[in-house]
Write an enzyme that holds these catalytic residues in place. Sequence first.
Site, mmCIF file in Angstrom:
data_model
loop_
_atom_site.group_PDB
_atom_site.id
_atom_site.type_symbol
_atom_site.label_atom_id
_atom_site.label_comp_id
_atom_site.label_asym_id
_atom_site.label_seq_id
_atom_site.Cartn_x
_atom_site.Cartn_y
_atom_site.Cartn_z
ATOM 1 N N HIS A 197 11.477 -29.929 12.577
ATOM 2 C CA HIS A 197 10.097 -29.536 12.857
ATOM 3 C C HIS A 197 9.912 -29.298 14.353
ATOM 4 O O HIS A 197 10.432 -30.075 15.151
ATOM 5 C CB HIS A 197 9.144 -30.649 12.414
ATOM 6 C CG HIS A 197 7.713 -30.354 12.742
ATOM 7 N ND1 HIS A 197 6.963 -29.454 11.999
ATOM 8 C CD2 HIS A 197 6.917 -30.800 13.741
ATOM 9 C CE1 HIS A 197 5.746 -29.377 12.537
ATOM 10 N NE2 HIS A 197 5.695 -30.170 13.591
ATOM 11 N N GLY A 249 34.506 0.897 11.658
ATOM 12 C CA GLY A 249 33.923 1.707 10.585
ATOM 13 C C GLY A 249 32.488 2.148 10.853
ATOM 14 O O GLY A 249 32.020 2.193 11.993
ATOM 15 N N ARG A 275 38.781 7.483 13.001
ATOM 16 C CA ARG A 275 37.575 7.675 13.799
ATOM 17 C C ARG A 275 37.841 7.630 15.309
ATOM 18 O O ARG A 275 37.046 8.117 16.120
ATOM 19 C CB ARG A 275 36.600 6.566 13.409
ATOM 20 C CG ARG A 275 35.254 6.580 14.034
ATOM 21 C CD ARG A 275 34.498 5.309 13.651
ATOM 22 N NE ARG A 275 34.158 5.276 12.241
ATOM 23 C CZ ARG A 275 33.072 5.846 11.732
ATOM 24 N NH1 ARG A 275 32.225 6.467 12.522
ATOM 25 N NH2 ARG A 275 32.834 5.784 10.441
ATOM 26 N N ILE A 315 17.697 2.129 5.474
ATOM 27 C CA ILE A 315 17.857 2.956 6.680
ATOM 28 C C ILE A 315 16.521 3.547 7.098
ATOM 29 O O ILE A 315 16.137 3.486 8.279
ATOM 30 C CB ILE A 315 18.883 4.101 6.440
ATOM 31 C CG1 ILE A 315 20.287 3.503 6.257
ATOM 32 C CG2 ILE A 315 18.852 5.114 7.588
ATOM 33 C CD1 ILE A 315 21.383 4.525 6.030
ATOM 34 N N GLU A 339 8.938 9.103 -0.239
ATOM 35 C CA GLU A 339 9.798 8.365 -1.179
ATOM 36 C C GLU A 339 9.633 8.938 -2.583
ATOM 37 O O GLU A 339 8.522 9.144 -3.055
ATOM 38 C CB GLU A 339 9.444 6.863 -1.127
ATOM 39 C CG GLU A 339 9.993 6.004 -2.235
ATOM 40 C CD GLU A 339 11.522 5.972 -2.336
ATOM 41 O OE1 GLU A 339 12.182 5.720 -1.312
ATOM 42 O OE2 GLU A 339 12.036 6.212 -3.449
ATOM 43 N N MET A 385 26.128 -1.778 -1.018
ATOM 44 C CA MET A 385 26.853 -1.122 0.080
ATOM 45 C C MET A 385 26.500 -1.835 1.375
ATOM 46 O O MET A 385 25.701 -1.357 2.182
ATOM 47 C CB MET A 385 26.522 0.368 0.093
ATOM 48 C CG MET A 385 27.132 1.054 -1.128
ATOM 49 S SD MET A 385 26.577 2.720 -1.349
ATOM 50 C CE MET A 385 27.970 3.633 -0.729
ATOM 51 N N GLY A 388 20.332 7.309 0.548
ATOM 52 C CA GLY A 388 21.450 6.585 -0.044
ATOM 53 C C GLY A 388 22.771 7.096 0.495
ATOM 54 O O GLY A 388 22.810 8.029 1.305
#
Length: 468
Positions: A447, A42, A37, A186, A205, A321, A274
Amino acid sequence: MTDQTYDLIVIGGGPGGYVAAIRAAQLGMTVACVEKRGALGGTCLNVGCIPSKALLQSSHHFDSAVREFAAHGVKTGKVRLDLETMMKRKDSVVGDLTKGIEFLFKKNKVAYVTGAGEITAAGQVTVTAGKDKQALKGENILIATGSGAAPLPGVEIDEKQIVSSTGALSLAKVPKEMVVIGGGAIGLELGSVWRRLGAKVAVVEFLDAILPGMDGEVVKQMTRTLKKQGMTFRLATKVTGAKASKSGVVLTVEARDGGKEESLKADVVLAAIGRVPYTDGLGLDALGVERDKRGFITVDGDFQTNVAGVFAIGDVIGGAMLAHKAEDEGVAVAEILSGQSGHVNYGAIPGVVYTWPEVAAVGHTEEHLKEAGVEYTAGKFPFTANSRARCNADTDGFVKILADAKTDRVLGVHIVGPAAGDLIQEAVLAMEFGASAEDIARTCHAHPGLSESVKEAALAVAGRAIHM
Ligand code: FAD
Ligand code: NAI
């Protein structure tokens, strides 16, 4: 090819790969980590967890300034958005953190090799960077190449008008209307970012509910809360195509169980349905590395593939994941390779969705327990009855603890609420130690604190919450 044979070559410098590399080096192995990359960290650091959380934080500040400051007696002029500064800040958070991993590599003497790795023979990785190629030798090879956004037929990503999460992290202006395909982590996080900054956000959805796999009560509460914030939902709906033009995107949808096709218009469409394992260019077919039907690399209990000396961890092997799951697998595989008994407790991996309120869960849902025929007791405590949540004006949500009816052992904890992502850690620790609900209930909690709701929910398991 150099003469050096590394003890371990890691392909992929994400949370799985870089953590495995550091842990292996700590344990005395010689390690190289190959990353193509151009930056370590990542998906998570570069285009995932970190930039999304930076934008969630910034957009939360903006939203608070617009909607909440006045109630606290804080007067402002008209609050204006400087999206460019917001994006620059996000980029610098990412830049600082990825450089931090380079520093950690140097400190731990992990060789950082930039380029695309291909396993060209057992014990050999060829790294290509532009026209340059180099071959590395390793006793063991660890694949940690992660995942990519799942494609949706008929919806072609251009990262400008029809975007994946990567494009949604860098939009140049706030869309007037945004359609999000997929009501998962996401979709709800990035949908929240753009909704807070002024977009009208509609979520399409396929299933009957958002947040698949989460506890039913959590899903109900979050659907209600997100609707109150202005998000709209089209459930049980199928997207059949998307067409981008200068005037925007036209999305065609129809009811999942049959119905007329309809068009939805948007300036930007975010597809988040996904993620799929990423194994391109690794040479797995030639090497004969087995994958399952969905393309995930299959491994045994020691994270070894069917090819001796080739291991895999993280998103590319499936399961949750999540960055912390990949990290824990990275530590475990390094320890296994050095002769220790590394392992991951998959029953105590928390999942957090960083909307506001946040959603956090660990262990079983009520639905799982019913399905498995396990007798359990539920204790629930709402944030409306928590004094700190009242002080903060963040009273949406609850803590729910599910404990075994006979042994009182904690089987699952589900939180919707302020800082749920941090509160859940107490429950994760409790489950890791095999604690009972009573153990939590008898632990002193400061508290006024949000975590008192966790204690009260634990007390509620035995029907003795004090503040309800
Ligand atoms: P990755 O992080 O995907 O890293 C794999 C790396 O391997 C990549 O850098 C890639 O360039 C490199 N690579 C691939 N092939 C090669 C090759 N042949 N040679 C060299 N290098 C290669 N998880 C959380 O836990 N919390 C969150 O808040 C969260 N938010 C997210 C938000 C978004 C928008 C997205 C997309 C994901 C999010 N995730 C989150 C998920 C998380 O990012 C992943 O679970 C995690 O990054 C997986 O780590 P990994 O090391 O397995 O793979
Ligand atoms: P997801 O699996 O969380 O959600 C995808 C949603 O899309 C599901 O609700 C699914 O039913 C729906 N869907 C699937 N096909 C569809 C279709 N054709 N039309 C409409 N809806 C459809 O996946 P998401 O949100 O893309 O995230 C990917 C991964 O990244 C997840 O595994 C998640 O764990 C991780 N992630 C984690 C975060 C966190 O920990 N806070 C944040 C963001 C991502």
